[in-house]
Design an enzyme around this catalytic site. Sequence first.
Site: not given
Ligand SMILES: Cc1cc2nc3c(=O)[nH]c(=O)nc-3n(C[C@H](O)[C@H](O)[C@H](O)COP(=O)(O)OP(=O)(O)OC[C@H]3O[C@@H](n4cnc5c(N)ncnc54)[C@H](O)[C@@H]3O)c2cc1C
Lengths: 379, 252
Positions: A363
């Site tokens: 989230e």
């Molecule tokens: C168990 C689980 C349940 C989930 N449930 C849902 C769901 O029901 N629906 C849904 O849509 N999604 C869901 N998600 C997805 C979740 O919301 C995303 O994993 C999350 O938003 C982060 O995206 P990412 O994993 O692609 O990480 P990335 O966006 O690739 O981020 C990687 C790292 O980079 C950092 N980062 C990225 N951009 C920036 C920036 N601009 N400035 C500083 N730091 C940055 C992040 O904070 C993180 O530390 C779920 C994830 C998990 C693991």
Amino acid sequence: MNLLLTEEQLALRDLAHDFAAHEIRPYAPDWDEKESFPRSELAQKAVEVGLWNIAVPEAHGGTDIDAVSTCLINEELAWGCAGIATSIGGNSLGSYPLLIAGTDEQKERFLRPQVEAGAMAAFALTEPNAGSDVASLATTAHREGDEYVLQGRKCFITNGDLADVYVVFAATDRSQGAKGLSTFVVERGTAGLSTGKKEKKMGIRASNTTEVILEEVRVPAANRLGAEGDGFKLAMKTLDISRPSVAAMAVGVARAAYETALHYAKERVQFGKPIASFQAIQTILADMAMAIETARLLTLKAAMLKDQGLPYTLESAMCKAYATDVAMKVTTDAVQVLGGYGYSREYPVEKWMRDAKILQIYEGTNQIQRLVIANQILR
Amino acid sequence: MNIVVLIKQTFDTEAKIAIKEGKIVADGVTQIINPYDEFALEEALRIKEKSGGDVLVVSAGGEKVKEALRSALAMGADRALLVETEGAAVDEGIVASALAKAISGLSYNLVLSGWKAIDDNSAQVGGRVAETLGLPQVNVVTQLTIEDGKALAVREVEGGTETVEVPLPALITAQRGLNEPRYPNMRGIMQAKKKELKVVTLSELGVSGAPQVAVKNVVLPPAKQAGKLFRDDVATSVAQLVQALRNEAKVI
Ligand SMILES: Cc1cc2nc3c(=O)[nH]c(=O)nc-3n(C[C@H](O)[C@H](O)[C@H](O)COP(=O)(O)OP(=O)(O)OC[C@H]3O[C@@H](n4cnc5c(N)ncnc54)[C@H](O)[C@@H]3O)c2cc1C
């Protein structure tokens, strides 16, 4: 704290606590090991008491409760098991877009079956190449007559294998970026809709997280939520609403760990004394108590602002980042207080530590929350 | 079917009880509906769900007891009545006459209560109310069937059970095993506030008089003694154990 809450809010909290204490917590270690959501064991009971989807209003078969109560309930459910709270919370997360942008007909059709018959919902936003950068999502939706054709792949979707309705975000106009996103309700069983890999996770293992694959999925235009192009705003509004719930869950997980550490510290004797008599342990316990209290207060402040119809985006982001950081720290320290026993799966604290981690990620990661906060305070 | 359920607010079964100057310290202790009364309430709700009617919950006590009554309303009771005794010196006899007075003018077919409360364990109020109202009573009931103006109650007796039939109206006291009480549900909680909660005072009921029972002191049970371990070889340990059982514990 109690002085600030109404009798109903306290009664709702007590109900959620009793339910968590009797129907969730005793089974949580087992569900965690099995890595599957115990739908058949839980749905009927949770539907009966009204906890299956607390977001649904009375007009569609649920109960009208305020944001403060929503937080109090989420704290208790996560105190029982964050995996279960996440799954049940997934129903609400999938329902907020309907509540914000849905027509009465759409709400009635997709919300009532959840509170009356245990149907489930999923919120499908994240994609392999679009996590924090929501606007870059690659799933598309083309209009063909009275239908839209959806094509794409979602990942990390909570309740992926279980949902009866999926709220899917897709680009109706890729050239418009964030302004080109739209939102659709896709029903389970629609041709072309399937789930892929089921995630094997570190924590909240009782929750189901999968890929959701859309291959030429045809949905009636009547399943679009809001206008074309409103998708991004709708996703952000949804997350504004749900973030205090994640914060409340974090408070619940932290509290569970704190209570266990406190109890253990009084019982465990080393050097001829309970370890609670050592100042180093007392400091940890005092920090835990202080952090949990402040996290709860900030969370309830965000909820109170929402209940009063005031802006709360700032506090919503603050409480999400703060409370989930608190949960991570408190659960890690709880493992420390229990020493080797804390690291063993015989005790629940290692599970809470694993569970706490996701709260900092989903989230909107806590980095993204800080970005939101900075945007608000630098305006 | 109009049903009256008598409930008492008691300390939570999990509460840590502390005593100061011969009185239980009530501050900060969670209060609940006496579990036996909860069985009675659940039974009333089930009867109502089966054959319709009205469930009135009645309790005696102070302002705080309203919480217990609201919980009962949240579980599904229709109306509540509090006999206000705040500050008054009462014993089971006074409470029972007040409750009896409070319901004597009402039209009811059945009165239910727990067979005892978990705090004082006196098991008097239900029986006294029945006597005062001239109702047949069946106590410690684990199964209840209501039909054709009669109550068929199964109760525990030493070494077994007996089934008693009484004409309605009657007073039945509940024992553990009668049913599994429900959780209140969210809707019930939100509706509870809109339901009627009336308050009457002892003087409005015309109940007066001094208690016949005075509590002289309240003490906690003695702390559990640490166990004794015999660590020698088996033969010696057994001999020591037998000695201890005979001479110290005096059980053999
Ligand atoms: C168990 C689980 C349940 C989930 N449930 C849902 C769901 O029901 N629906 C849904 O849509 N999604 C869901 N998600 C997805 C979740 O919301 C995303 O994993 C999350 O938003 C982060 O995206 P990412 O994993 O692609 O990480 P990335 O966006 O690739 O981020 C990687 C790292 O980079 C950092 N980062 C990225 N951009 C920036 C920036 N601009 N400035 C500083 N730091 C940055 C992040 O904070 C993180 O530390 C779920 C994830 C998990 C693991």
